[in-house]
Scaffold this motif. Structure first.
Motif, PDB file in Angstrom:
ATOM      1  N   LEU A 177       5.234  -7.795   5.374  1.00 50.07           N
ATOM      2  CA  LEU A 177       4.170  -8.774   5.174  1.00 50.07           C
ATOM      3  C   LEU A 177       4.737 -10.173   4.959  1.00 50.07           C
ATOM      4  N   ASP A 178       5.797 -10.276   4.163  1.00 52.53           N
ATOM      5  CA  ASP A 178       6.428 -11.583   3.942  1.00 52.53           C
ATOM      6  C   ASP A 178       6.900 -12.188   5.263  1.00 52.53           C
ATOM      7  N   GLU A 179       7.569 -11.383   6.058  1.00 45.38           N
ATOM      8  CA  GLU A 179       8.223 -11.908   7.253  1.00 45.38           C
ATOM      9  C   GLU A 179       7.233 -12.161   8.388  1.00 45.38           C
ATOM     10  N   VAL A 180       6.208 -11.330   8.519  1.00 46.53           N
ATOM     11  CA  VAL A 180       5.245 -11.574   9.605  1.00 46.53           C
ATOM     12  C   VAL A 180       4.490 -12.874   9.345  1.00 46.53           C
ATOM     13  N   SER A 181       4.236 -13.166   8.078  1.00 48.02           N
ATOM     14  CA  SER A 181       3.609 -14.441   7.733  1.00 48.02           C
ATOM     15  C   SER A 181       4.576 -15.607   7.968  1.00 48.02           C
ATOM     16  N   GLU A 182       5.819 -15.410   7.539  1.00 42.52           N
ATOM     17  CA  GLU A 182       6.832 -16.453   7.707  1.00 42.52           C
ATOM     18  C   GLU A 182       7.058 -16.787   9.184  1.00 42.52           C
ATOM     19  N   ALA A 183       6.895 -15.778  10.050  1.00 40.42           N
ATOM     20  CA  ALA A 183       7.119 -15.982  11.481  1.00 40.42           C
ATOM     21  C   ALA A 183       5.974 -16.743  12.150  1.00 40.42           C
ATOM     22  N   GLY A 184       4.854 -16.927  11.434  1.00 37.80           N
ATOM     23  CA  GLY A 184       3.772 -17.745  11.959  1.00 37.80           C
ATOM     24  C   GLY A 184       2.567 -16.993  12.470  1.00 37.80           C
ATOM     25  N   TYR A 185       2.464 -15.718  12.104  1.00 34.78           N
ATOM     26  CA  TYR A 185       1.310 -14.931  12.534  1.00 34.78           C
ATOM     27  C   TYR A 185       0.240 -14.891  11.451  1.00 34.78           C
ATOM     28  N   GLU A 186      -1.010 -14.838  11.883  1.00 37.70           N
ATOM     29  CA  GLU A 186      -2.152 -14.779  10.978  1.00 37.70           C
ATOM     30  C   GLU A 186      -2.784 -13.391  10.970  1.00 37.70           C
ATOM     31  N   TRP A 187      -2.692 -12.679  12.098  1.00 37.17           N
ATOM     32  CA  TRP A 187      -3.312 -11.369  12.245  1.00 37.17           C
ATOM     33  C   TRP A 187      -2.264 -10.268  12.291  1.00 37.17           C
ATOM     34  N   ILE A 188      -2.596  -9.129  11.684  1.00 35.93           N
ATOM     35  CA  ILE A 188      -1.724  -7.954  11.747  1.00 35.93           C
ATOM     36  C   ILE A 188      -2.561  -6.705  11.967  1.00 35.93           C
ATOM     37  N   GLU A 189      -1.911  -5.656  12.433  1.00 33.96           N
ATOM     38  CA  GLU A 189      -2.503  -4.324  12.441  1.00 33.96           C
ATOM     39  C   GLU A 189      -1.987  -3.533  11.249  1.00 33.96           C
ATOM     40  N   LEU A 190      -2.677  -2.430  10.944  1.00 32.77           N
ATOM     41  CA  LEU A 190      -2.281  -1.608   9.799  1.00 32.77           C
ATOM     42  C   LEU A 190      -1.018  -0.804  10.068  1.00 32.77           C
ATOM     43  N   GLY A 191      -0.736  -0.527  11.352  1.00 35.01           N
ATOM     44  CA  GLY A 191       0.409   0.330  11.651  1.00 35.01           C
ATOM     45  C   GLY A 191       0.114   1.775  11.284  1.00 35.01           C
ATOM     46  N   PRO A 192       1.142   2.617  11.173  1.00 36.65           N
ATOM     47  CA  PRO A 192       0.910   4.022  10.825  1.00 36.65           C
ATOM     48  C   PRO A 192       0.264   4.129   9.448  1.00 36.65           C
ATOM     49  N   TYR A 193      -0.805   4.906   9.363  1.00 34.92           N
ATOM     50  CA  TYR A 193      -1.569   4.993   8.119  1.00 34.92           C
ATOM     51  C   TYR A 193      -0.681   5.485   6.982  1.00 34.92           C
ATOM     52  N   GLY A 194      -0.630   4.691   5.903  1.00 31.04           N
ATOM     53  CA  GLY A 194       0.199   5.027   4.763  1.00 31.04           C
ATOM     54  C   GLY A 194       1.429   4.149   4.639  1.00 31.04           C
ATOM     55  N   TYR A 195       1.753   3.388   5.682  1.00 28.82           N
ATOM     56  CA  TYR A 195       2.867   2.444   5.564  1.00 28.82           C
ATOM     57  C   TYR A 195       2.455   1.286   4.661  1.00 28.82           C
ATOM     58  N   LEU A 196       1.372   0.613   4.998  1.00 27.79           N
ATOM     59  CA  LEU A 196       0.805  -0.402   4.111  1.00 27.79           C
ATOM     60  C   LEU A 196      -0.044   0.290   3.045  1.00 27.79           C
ATOM     61  N   PRO A 197      -0.308  -0.365   1.922  1.00 23.25           N
ATOM     62  CA  PRO A 197      -1.131   0.252   0.881  1.00 23.25           C
ATOM     63  C   PRO A 197      -2.483   0.703   1.439  1.00 23.25           C
ATOM     64  N   THR A 198      -2.929   1.871   1.030  1.00 23.31           N
ATOM     65  CA  THR A 198      -4.216   2.394   1.512  1.00 23.31           C
ATOM     66  C   THR A 198      -5.363   2.074   0.563  1.00 23.31           C
ATOM     67  N   ASP A 199      -5.053   1.485  -0.594  1.00 24.16           N
ATOM     68  CA  ASP A 199      -6.096   1.000  -1.507  1.00 24.16           C
ATOM     69  C   ASP A 199      -6.549  -0.369  -0.998  1.00 24.16           C
ATOM     70  N   PRO A 200      -7.805  -0.495  -0.550  1.00 25.21           N
ATOM     71  CA  PRO A 200      -8.253  -1.760   0.038  1.00 25.21           C
ATOM     72  C   PRO A 200      -8.088  -2.951  -0.900  1.00 25.21           C
ATOM     73  N   ALA A 201      -8.315  -2.756  -2.191  1.00 23.89           N
ATOM     74  CA  ALA A 201      -8.196  -3.879  -3.127  1.00 23.89           C
ATOM     75  C   ALA A 201      -6.763  -4.396  -3.171  1.00 23.89           C
ATOM     76  N   VAL A 202      -5.821  -3.476  -3.184  1.00 19.73           N
ATOM     77  CA  VAL A 202      -4.408  -3.866  -3.201  1.00 19.73           C
ATOM     78  C   VAL A 202      -4.034  -4.555  -1.894  1.00 19.73           C
ATOM     79  N   LEU A 203      -4.435  -3.976  -0.787  1.00 25.48           N
ATOM     80  CA  LEU A 203      -4.058  -4.542   0.507  1.00 25.48           C
ATOM     81  C   LEU A 203      -4.738  -5.891   0.743  1.00 25.48           C
ATOM     82  N   ARG A 204      -5.986  -6.022   0.317  1.00 25.81           N
ATOM     83  CA  ARG A 204      -6.656  -7.325   0.456  1.00 25.81           C
ATOM     84  C   ARG A 204      -5.914  -8.399  -0.323  1.00 25.81           C
TER      85      ARG A 204
END
Length: 306
Positions: free
Chosen positions: A40-67
């Motif tokens: 997340l740090d690096e994709v933002s640093e690289a200049g992107y605004e949009w991301i996909e979730l990727g394989p389910y469970g890689y990013l936090p699955t709690d919406p409040a945390v991920l938001r």
């Protein structure tokens, strides 16, 4: 402004993003992958605004945390990803829907509108073991198309999301022939494509031709290129997709094919808003490799007008 910059079209219908895949992430948990906070740090640093979730469970699955984690970095989610084997018929429906429900719940909570649907592989992407024939029977094609329509209808009704099916190497939706058969056999009001330019080229397809021929079915883009020399070797030897990636078959733009400016211009000409998510398969990769590539790729896409 240089002459080339002045000549670049304004691609104002194209929303560029990136994905965990461009950081070598293929699995929810793997020691060879960068930690999710670093992604997340690096994709933002690289200049992107949009991301996909990727394989389910890689990013936090709690919406409040991920938001919270995405908002702090100025990131938004464009799609979740699901894996299906609907050609096996009604017997796999309950298992498929359980997986879809998890991913769709998080995707919806993050404000995204798309689920990228990837068909199951016919050979193992790590071991090359043949899991099933590479060609479907007519009955399996019916299961695939009717099952996909059923999935699209239910996902829309229960989650308000649209599915976009991703033609993919070593799956049954891969070549131009298979992609066109799939499109011709499904309801355009329910089922559209995530056109991955790299996978389609890997399987011999022409992305610009597909966009111009089936434009109303293009619902989402993955931007990717293949190295023609590596692809020729992979094709000659029948190398499975996983080892082919380790061999470097997917490369950073603009070093491979297809050329992305014509693809982006054809997509712009459709007159609809489209996500174009950069995905450079390179699992596994050294942890310091993705960020410089991501920066260069974002710069290249800006030079194209996106």
């Amino acid at each position: 402004m240089s002459a080339s910059s002045a000549a670049s079209p304004v691609l104002d219908r194209i929303r560029v993003g990136s994905a965990p895949d461009s950081w070598g992430v293929w699995f929810p948990d793997d020691d060879q992958q960068v930690p999710w906070r670093r992604f997340l740090d690096e994709v933002s640093e690289a200049g992107y605004e949009w991301i996909e979730l990727g394989p389910y469970g890689y990013l936090p699955t709690d919406p409040a945390v991920l938001r919270d984690e995405t908002a702090r970095r100025g990131l938004k989610v464009s799609a979740g990803t699901i894996f299906t084997s609907l050609h096996h018929g009604p017997a796999v429906w309950d298992r498929t829907w359980a997986h879809v429900t998890e991913v769709a719940t998080l995707t919806q909570a993050m404000g995204a509108r798309h689920l990228v649907v990837i068909p199951s592989f016919w050979r193992d992407d790590r071991t090359a073991e043949l899991l099933e024939p590479s060609e479907l029977t007519d009955e399996q094609w019916r299961h695939l198309t009717t099952g996909t329509e059923r999935l699209a209808r239910r996902v829309r009704e229960e989650f308000g999301l649209d599915i976009v099916v991703h033609p993919h190497a070593d799956t049954h939706i891969d070549t131009e022939e298979h992609v066109e058969r799939f499109l011709d056999s499904t309801d355009s009001g329910l089922v559209n494509l995530c056109l991955d330019t790299g996978h389609y080229a890997y399987c011999g397809g022409d992305s610009v031709k597909l966009i111009k021929t089936y434009g109303e079915r293009i619902g989402y883009l993955h931007l990717k290129q293949v190295d023609p020399a590596v692809l020729a070797d992979v094709t000659a030897k029948g190398t499975p997709f996983g080892p082919a990636v380790r061999q470097g078959v997917m490369c950073e733009p603009p070093l491979g094919v297809p050329a992305l400016p014509p693809v982006l211009e054809a997509a712009q000409d459709l007159g609809v808003d489209l996500f174009a998510i950069v995905e450079q398969d390179m699992y596994p990769c050294a942890p310091d490799r993705p960020l410089p590539i991501a920066r260069r790729t974002r710069h290249f896409l800006r030079s194209c007008g996106a």
